[in-house]
Design a protein around this motif. Sequence first.
Motif, short mmCIF file in Angstrom:
data_model
loop_
_atom_site.label_atom_id
_atom_site.label_comp_id
_atom_site.label_asym_id
_atom_site.label_seq_id
_atom_site.Cartn_x
_atom_site.Cartn_y
_atom_site.Cartn_z
N THR A 31 -61.60 -27.73 6.66
CA THR A 31 -60.59 -27.32 7.65
C THR A 31 -59.01 -27.84 7.25
O THR A 31 -58.59 -29.21 7.27
N LEU A 32 -58.02 -26.77 6.50
CA LEU A 32 -56.97 -27.29 5.72
C LEU A 32 -56.12 -26.92 7.07
O LEU A 32 -56.28 -25.89 7.60
N LYS A 33 -54.95 -27.42 6.74
CA LYS A 33 -53.56 -27.00 7.35
C LYS A 33 -52.28 -26.58 6.48
O LYS A 33 -52.06 -28.00 4.89
N ILE A 34 -51.65 -25.98 6.16
CA ILE A 34 -50.63 -25.84 5.29
C ILE A 34 -49.59 -25.30 5.75
O ILE A 34 -49.26 -24.50 7.14
N ILE A 35 -48.38 -25.89 5.28
CA ILE A 35 -46.69 -25.59 6.39
C ILE A 35 -46.53 -25.27 4.47
O ILE A 35 -45.85 -26.31 3.18
N ASN A 36 -45.32 -24.16 4.85
CA ASN A 36 -44.21 -23.45 3.65
C ASN A 36 -45.03 -23.99 2.57
O ASN A 36 -44.42 -23.95 1.06
N GLY A 37 -46.55 -22.79 2.34
CA GLY A 37 -47.28 -22.77 1.11
C GLY A 37 -47.57 -23.96 0.05
O GLY A 37 -48.24 -24.38 -1.48
N LYS A 38 -47.88 -25.63 1.22
CA LYS A 38 -48.25 -26.81 0.38
C LYS A 38 -49.55 -26.87 1.22
O LYS A 38 -49.28 -26.97 3.01
N ILE A 39 -50.34 -27.42 0.82
CA ILE A 39 -51.62 -28.08 1.63
C ILE A 39 -51.97 -29.26 1.81
O ILE A 39 -51.56 -30.30 0.81
N LEU A 40 -51.89 -29.49 2.83
CA LEU A 40 -52.17 -31.04 3.09
C LEU A 40 -53.26 -31.39 3.39
O LEU A 40 -53.61 -30.78 3.41
N PHE A 41 -52.72 -32.78 2.51
CA PHE A 41 -53.61 -33.78 2.54
C PHE A 41 -54.61 -33.38 1.40
O PHE A 41 -55.76 -33.83 1.23
N LEU A 42 -53.88 -32.26 0.67
CA LEU A 42 -55.62 -32.29 -0.68
C LEU A 42 -55.96 -32.89 -1.08
O LEU A 42 -57.47 -32.50 -1.24
N GLU A 43 -55.53 -33.76 -1.79
CA GLU A 43 -56.58 -34.79 -3.05
C GLU A 43 -57.52 -34.83 -1.62
O GLU A 43 -58.83 -35.27 -2.02
N ASP A 44 -57.20 -35.92 -0.13
CA ASP A 44 -58.37 -36.37 0.14
C ASP A 44 -59.61 -35.13 0.68
O ASP A 44 -60.83 -35.23 0.74
N HIS A 45 -58.79 -33.76 1.46
CA HIS A 45 -60.28 -32.97 1.66
C HIS A 45 -60.67 -32.89 0.75
O HIS A 45 -61.62 -32.20 0.21
#
Length: 279
Positions: A31-45
């Motif tokens: 489950t991802l959170k995206i803010i203004n076109g950026k995926i938070l903590f993408l590498e960790d996910h």
Amino acid sequence: MINFNGNIVGQEENILTQNRAFLYGDGVFETLKIINGKILFLEDHYFRLMASMRVVRMEIPMNFTMEYFEEQVLNLIEQKGISASARARITVFRNDGGLYLPKTNFVSYLINASPLEDAFYALNKAQYEVDLYKDFYVTKQLLSSIKTTNKLINVTGSIFAHENGLENCILLNDTKNVVEVLQGNLFMVTGKKLITPPISEGCLNGVMRKQILALAKKIEGIEVVEEIISPFDLQKADELFLTNVITGIQSITKYRKKEFKDNLAHLLVQKLNESISEN
């Protein structure tokens, strides 16, 4: 609409009658959170998703790169017209065929997304009461540390919480120690010590858990440890809070007759938002 194997399709087109995630819980997800076109903590996910696929012996396709998934998620959000903040879920499941023994280890995936009201994290000050859920226990094993599509303990625990007027429940492992809450990892503050159960106790290897541990270690005067927590320890705590990627940090205000503060939780939310803004 959902993203199914890279194609934007209507949800009614996704037939579940032979889907192994639906039939056997043979799937993993993020489950991802995206803010203004950026995926938070993408590498960790991304790395947790790949590790989860390896744990359950799925074949990882060559095109399953971090950049590929980023593109697929952001494309779906654009197609759905979500402009500010969004929640997305990537579910990877073994392809159709077989009973308990699959006929193939090749996989498919789907992505769905929905808008979120709040972009950055905020500490919810509303009453948040929890209690123990003891109908079923989490096992201390590697499977408990990854996000699989078998979440019946979380489902039945959520029903129990609703029926008893609780906001959440605390899960225990098979040695009756505290593991996590229904929707995330659990942290306990006692004096100047921040404690969370180690992964070996059966808790989820949470992405937000990792961020909070890193941020807390930079705060002067706070000792950060991963150690076993018993239910008795909870009533001696000064603070309890849960963490997940969508909520960030949620303070627990009451456990049984004990009420808690939110001082460190408040500080950590500030530092979490600062770290997101910097990146």
